[in-house]
Design an enzyme around this catalytic site. Sequence first.
Site, mmCIF file in Angstrom:
data_model
loop_
_atom_site.group_PDB
_atom_site.id
_atom_site.type_symbol
_atom_site.label_atom_id
_atom_site.label_comp_id
_atom_site.label_asym_id
_atom_site.label_seq_id
_atom_site.Cartn_x
_atom_site.Cartn_y
_atom_site.Cartn_z
ATOM 1 N N ILE A 186 -7.105 43.493 -29.360
ATOM 2 C CA ILE A 186 -6.334 41.789 -29.967
ATOM 3 C C ILE A 186 -5.178 41.342 -29.616
ATOM 4 O O ILE A 186 -4.937 40.948 -30.394
ATOM 5 C CB ILE A 186 -7.189 42.434 -31.443
ATOM 6 C CG1 ILE A 186 -6.161 43.660 -31.951
ATOM 7 C CG2 ILE A 186 -8.307 42.485 -31.706
ATOM 8 C CD1 ILE A 186 -6.606 42.794 -33.580
ATOM 9 N N GLU A 187 -4.886 42.680 -28.626
ATOM 10 C CA GLU A 187 -3.235 41.480 -28.651
ATOM 11 C C GLU A 187 -2.665 41.391 -26.859
ATOM 12 O O GLU A 187 -3.647 39.724 -27.204
ATOM 13 C CB GLU A 187 -1.988 42.789 -28.476
ATOM 14 C CG GLU A 187 -1.843 43.076 -30.531
ATOM 15 C CD GLU A 187 -1.089 43.668 -30.724
ATOM 16 O OE1 GLU A 187 -0.468 44.569 -29.416
ATOM 17 O OE2 GLU A 187 -0.250 44.096 -31.991
ATOM 18 N N MET A 188 -3.093 41.631 -25.410
ATOM 19 C CA MET A 188 -2.787 41.444 -24.936
ATOM 20 C C MET A 188 -3.889 41.664 -24.129
ATOM 21 O O MET A 188 -4.371 40.978 -22.845
ATOM 22 C CB MET A 188 -1.536 41.963 -24.261
ATOM 23 C CG MET A 188 -0.171 40.548 -24.564
ATOM 24 S SD MET A 188 0.923 42.224 -23.923
ATOM 25 C CE MET A 188 1.764 40.849 -22.516
#
Length: 421
Positions: A186-188
Amino acid sequence: MVHKELGPFVGLGPGGKWMLSLALGMGVLAFTLKIGVALILAESPENTVDRLTDNRFVHSHQASDEKTDFLNPAPFRPREYVWGTLPERAPEPADNPSNPVKIELGKRLFYEKRLSADGTLSCASCHDLYEKAGGDGRATALGIAQQTGPRNAPTVWNAAFQSVLFWDGRAPSLEAQAKGPILNPIEMGMPTPTEAERRLNADTSYRTQFAQAFGDGQLISFERIAQAIASYERTLIIADSPYDRFVRGDPKALNQAQLRGMALFESVGCVLCHRGPNFSDASLLGGETPWRLFPANETAYERKYKLLDEAGQRGVWRIPSLRNVALTGPWLHNGSVDKLDEVVRIMASAQLGRSTGLMTWLNQNSSLGKIDRSPLSDREIRDIVAFLEALSSDTLRAARQQSAATLLRSSDNTDKRQHAR
Ligand code: HEC
Ligand code: HEC
């Protein structure tokens, strides 16, 4: 003295002289008592915290090196807290020595969107160095495909001085930390380390830069991507706050409210956890105990701000640095609090037990160990907030003001355009 000098000088009769003597005497007595109480309070918060937190995570050097020796009692001395500023360079691990090319490469990678699955985010998207003081200004981070994470993005400024990273301190180094967000879905959201390597390898300029940074024949690897980013992050040091100017010798750098706040920060016990030049015991600069229970003490705040939700119980969290904290709200691991004075109230009650209005008698050493548990007053809170504001870098504060002014100007223009229509 009162009879022979002061008395005649102000023209007092015999009765007046006695009253004056008595008043002076009482004054001296009250002062002595105040000093005594202050000394006891200065000693006490460590005990409070010991009692309030899980002993596994709290150092009690107090107990071991201050055993009472009845034959040779140690002279009573207040412990002195030493205030300091940051060194110019951060310590680096032996297996990742920095060099200018590596730092430049790390900077390029910090801004590299190809390190995110859909090419939309770089580290800098969530760690905006100037406008957002190294964070993102959001309660919790916004990752690829508009996904929101559970945690607030801390600043990367001065992170190089922290001994463990992330809110829960799970990363032991900047190198280990940097791999996290790239692969975090859910980040990069990169599927694999190999995919990150493949993308950079497709760019000749990266191949050249890695060879220059790490030595001839050294290929691009996920490990080296993290190493270069970490080298760059070790240059993100900022210590140009009013507080820093004050401890470097400019007595005018702090105003009276900030100085009162600084004294309170020490006397009420914030320094037990937020200690040292980076205002965190999770520090490479002599930090001893990186983690503490939070909230350590039951208060109504934990329901109001859902502070137990993630851990499902009292969690163990890394002590964050408080440098630039006034610029990096909303606060706490879940970004649930958007007023700094409220955070200070939470700390005072949850971490220092200042919530019940009772005095507590601690008789471990059969010595007078009364602890004042009354909540801090509004004025005390204001003064502590004023001190926390003095930990804001001049550069970052100016950048913030400039971006606010630009925003205002552009919204002014929009208004004008709308009016013109
Ligand atoms: C989607 C937003 C996002 C992106 C992109 C991102 N971060 Fe973060 N960063 C966060 C959040 C949220 C945390 C806290 C996470 C936690 O504690 O579990 C964090 C924590 C950190 C920390 C720890 C700071 C401290 O005091 O412990 C560092 C350092 C950091 N990030 C650097 C980076 C680097 C380097 C990159 C790029 C490789 C990056 N971040 C990409 C959101 C982001
Ligand atoms: C017993 C240890 C302890 C004491 C004492 C303590 N703190 Fe904290 N503080 C923490 C921990 C742990 C956190 C991180 C909480 C979290 O994970 O949300 C924190 C967080 C903070 C934050 C929010 C940081 C951010 O970036 O969101 C501020 C501000 C703060 N503390 C100020 C203070 C002040 C002011 C005092 C004194 C009144 C104080 N603290 C006393 C352990 C402590």
